[in-house]
Each structure stands twice: as structure tokens, then as C-alpha cells.
Design a protein around this motif. Sequence first.
Motif, PDB file in Angstrom:
ATOM      1  N   ARG A 100       0.804  -1.268  -0.048  1.00 25.10           N
ATOM      2  CA  ARG A 100      -0.214  -0.053  -0.057  1.00 25.10           C
ATOM      3  C   ARG A 100       0.879   1.011   0.049  1.00 25.10           C
ATOM      4  N   ARG A 101       1.899   1.159   0.757  1.00 28.31           N
ATOM      5  CA  ARG A 101       2.808   2.244   0.775  1.00 28.31           C
ATOM      6  C   ARG A 101       3.233   2.692  -0.502  1.00 28.31           C
ATOM      7  N   PHE A 102       3.997   1.737  -1.167  1.00 28.90           N
ATOM      8  CA  PHE A 102       4.326   1.799  -2.526  1.00 28.90           C
ATOM      9  C   PHE A 102       3.415   2.268  -3.557  1.00 28.90           C
ATOM     10  N   LEU A 103       2.291   1.735  -3.616  1.00 32.33           N
ATOM     11  CA  LEU A 103       1.121   2.198  -4.408  1.00 32.33           C
ATOM     12  C   LEU A 103       0.604   3.502  -3.981  1.00 32.33           C
ATOM     13  N   GLU A 104       0.563   4.087  -2.784  1.00 29.01           N
ATOM     14  CA  GLU A 104       0.170   5.407  -2.556  1.00 29.01           C
ATOM     15  C   GLU A 104       1.234   6.474  -2.992  1.00 29.01           C
ATOM     16  N   ALA A 105       2.496   5.967  -3.268  1.00 29.57           N
ATOM     17  CA  ALA A 105       3.279   6.774  -3.895  1.00 29.57           C
ATOM     18  C   ALA A 105       3.493   6.598  -5.646  1.00 29.57           C
ATOM     19  N   TYR A 106       3.367   5.385  -6.016  1.00 29.92           N
ATOM     20  CA  TYR A 106       3.640   5.187  -7.383  1.00 29.92           C
ATOM     21  C   TYR A 106       2.689   4.687  -8.048  1.00 29.92           C
ATOM     22  N   GLY A 107       1.409   4.306  -7.636  1.00 32.88           N
ATOM     23  CA  GLY A 107       0.483   3.543  -8.101  1.00 32.88           C
ATOM     24  C   GLY A 107      -0.192   3.891  -9.295  1.00 32.88           C
ATOM     25  N   LYS A 108      -0.191   5.333  -9.384  1.00 30.41           N
ATOM     26  CA  LYS A 108      -0.645   5.813 -10.747  1.00 30.41           C
ATOM     27  C   LYS A 108       0.072   5.414 -11.967  1.00 30.41           C
ATOM     28  N   ASP A 109       1.152   5.141 -11.671  1.00 29.73           N
ATOM     29  CA  ASP A 109       2.139   4.783 -12.764  1.00 29.73           C
ATOM     30  C   ASP A 109       2.366   3.364 -12.961  1.00 29.73           C
ATOM     31  N   MET A 110       1.780   2.699 -12.138  1.00 28.95           N
ATOM     32  CA  MET A 110       2.174   1.057 -12.305  1.00 28.95           C
ATOM     33  C   MET A 110       1.155   0.467 -13.147  1.00 28.95           C
ATOM     34  N   GLU A 111       1.441  -0.305 -14.105  1.00 30.30           N
ATOM     35  CA  GLU A 111       0.506  -0.988 -15.107  1.00 30.30           C
ATOM     36  C   GLU A 111       0.411  -2.449 -14.646  1.00 30.30           C
ATOM     37  N   PHE A 112       1.079  -3.055 -13.849  1.00 25.57           N
ATOM     38  CA  PHE A 112       0.916  -4.332 -13.529  1.00 25.57           C
ATOM     39  C   PHE A 112       1.995  -4.703 -12.280  1.00 25.57           C
ATOM     40  N   CYS A 113       1.516  -5.801 -11.612  1.00 27.19           N
ATOM     41  CA  CYS A 113       2.258  -6.023 -10.409  1.00 27.19           C
ATOM     42  C   CYS A 113       2.204  -7.685 -10.362  1.00 27.19           C
ATOM     43  N   GLN A 114       3.403  -8.051  -9.797  1.00 25.53           N
ATOM     44  CA  GLN A 114       3.782  -9.488  -9.796  1.00 25.53           C
ATOM     45  C   GLN A 114       3.787  -9.841  -8.232  1.00 25.53           C
ATOM     46  N   ILE A 115       2.835 -10.911  -7.825  1.00 24.35           N
ATOM     47  CA  ILE A 115       2.924 -11.275  -6.606  1.00 24.35           C
ATOM     48  C   ILE A 115       2.905 -12.783  -6.143  1.00 24.35           C
TER      49      ILE A 115
END
Length: 376
Positions: free
Chosen positions: A162-177
Motif C-alpha cells: 500500500r505504501r508503494f502504491l500510494e506513492a507510485y500506483g498511478k504509474d504502475m501498469e501491472f504487479c507480480q505477487i
Amino acid sequence: MIYREFQGLKLSALGMGAMRLPVMDGDDSRIDEEAAKAMVDYAMSQGVNYYDTAWGYHGGQSELVMGRSLKKYPRDSFYLATKFPGYDLSNMDKAEEIFEKQLEKCGVEYFDFYLFHNVCEMNIDAYLDPKYGIHEYLMRQKENGRIRHLGFSAHGSYDVMRRFLEAYGKDMEFCQIQLNYLDWKFQDAENKVKLLDEYRIPVWVMEPLRGGKLASLAEEDEAKLTALRPEEEIPAWAFRFLQSLPEVTVTLSGMSNMEQLQENIRTFGEERPLNEEERQTLLDIADGMVKKIAVPCTACHYCVSHCPQGLDIPHLLSLYNEHSFTGGGFIAPMALSAISKDKWPSACIGCRSCEVVCPQQIKISEVMADFAAKLA
């Protein structure tokens, strides 16, 4: 081959992960290149078009081998992914140097997919620190067309993501979990998927078979699944679980030999999502697997207020469960590296004050001692 739509692209639902390529004499840094090339050739012939590598895989050899293996194919016939190695904090000020070297190693002029690698407790502060300029640099490469799609992978907790997404989420197109039917609850993957859905970020899956632990099960568990689908191979159940999740776009599998590759391609030849009974049976099997090893902490936090050392006992117990189930691994040590050593399990003084108030009657002091011994 099943395909998934992503921003106008048609991606194979099965991606070839290059972290567990065939090796020689058990040496992880000595890839059997001819065997790896044969696997890539077969995958390409069967419609697999997504290939995932990384800077550190196979001691730095994976990018080189994958680049050479794909070189003979038209550049627009496959999608290549690699990652910035932020799992090593000494790399944080080397984004440009590493990126340029990765293009050279892979023999390409651009990456179709590029990731912030392994966002976790250990590196989240550095990833978010503007002095390193990692996000700024990667966004510039995207603007220049040298990165077509930017995303991130995460082994960290929900809160770290969530911390990462709050900072950069608008620029992330996919996530690997890390996502599979065991980790749906065990590693809180269900809530991580929901978090990504809040940001409208599609899911890429790593560890679908939990490092091979879901490729074979206890005899009684396999019997339950065979009764439901007599023709389905046991490893295929893990992939059918993922096929049942609409949020999942690409499932990566690190295959070590041609037999594994062929079996997985057969599985992805058709979609056979689970019905509710099948899904619940899998989740019940996962729950039983965890209970055989894990301590039954419910994170009520009663223990915390009674700990004279101020340890975050529920968090430590969660890491203990992961470490015990996996038989070691990097996740628990990685998470612990983000906190001071006076809050590690070794800081427990064995006073048992926490045990007096534990509703689950966990022998916490014994668990902490065992955890400290495992880490040592």
C-alpha cells in the motif's frame, strides 16, 4: 494456448520464468544453455510469448541466456520482462548503469515489461527515497520507449504494498505477487489482490506451485481432488485455481526441464476454472497443510502489551510460520532486516508474560527460541 488481453496486447496466460532454468552439476550459476534454448524453442512453438528474467537470476546468467535464446525470433513475436534489482540496497544509486547493462545482456533495444523488483520491508524506504531517482529514471525510459510497460513485484506485506502504491500506483501498469491456493490466506494474497484491484492494476503471478510444494500433496489430499476431477493432474489444480481469478493476467512458472514445460503447456491449452466445491476443497487442503506446521496465532495482540521487550509478537509468529513452512527461504530474514535486532525473536527473554494472556495458549517463548535457532 490461452491468451489474455492487456492494453491491446495478447499475452500468453502462461509465462516462462527464467529463475529455475536447467543447470549443470547442480550449480545454479551454470545454466545448461542448450537445454534452456530447447525449452524456449518449444515454448515459442506452442504459443508462449511472455518470458521473465531478472538481473540476479542464476548468478546474473539468466538475462544473458534468455537474450541468446530469443535472439533468432522476430522482436515483435515475444514479450521480454526483467527487473531493477532493488533487493540489494547497494544497487539503489545504479539505476541507469544497471538498466543499460540489462539491455546489452539481453541483446534488445527495449523491454516490453520492466519491474521494480521485490518491493518489501527491507527496501521500501529506499525505493520511495527521491534521492535515488529510480522512479524518475524508469519513467523517463518509458517515455523514451525503452520500457513499454512499467510495474513492480512484491514479496512484502500488504502494508508495504500500500505504501508503494500510494506513492507510485498511478504509474504502475501491472504487479507480480506470490499467489497460489496455499498463500491465498497464508500470505494474505487475497487482500493483496483486492488492493491491486482498487488501483485497477492487473495481477501477474509468481510461485503458482509454491516452489513445487503444490506439485504433489499428501495421499489423502490427492484422493479428494482425484474424486472431483479424475483426469486432472495434481500440479494442474494450482493453475486451475488461478484461472478462476479474473484479476490474473499472466501466470509465471519457473520450469527446470522440458517435461515440466510440456505439462504446463498442456494445462494452459484450455481453461477449466474451478466450481465452488472444487475451490473450497483446495482451500481446505491448504488450511490443513498450514495447520500441520503453523502456530495458531490470531493476531489479537494481547501478548504485545505484556512483553517487557516490546516485541511485535504476532508479526514474529507470522514470519515464523512462513519460515517453518518453507523450510527456510528469504522472506522472513528479509522482513526482519527492516527492524532493529533488539526486536528480533532472539530478544525474547523467556519470561512467559505473553503466554499468560494468549487465548490460543501458544508457548510463545519456545517458538521465539526455535525461530532464533532457525535463523542462526
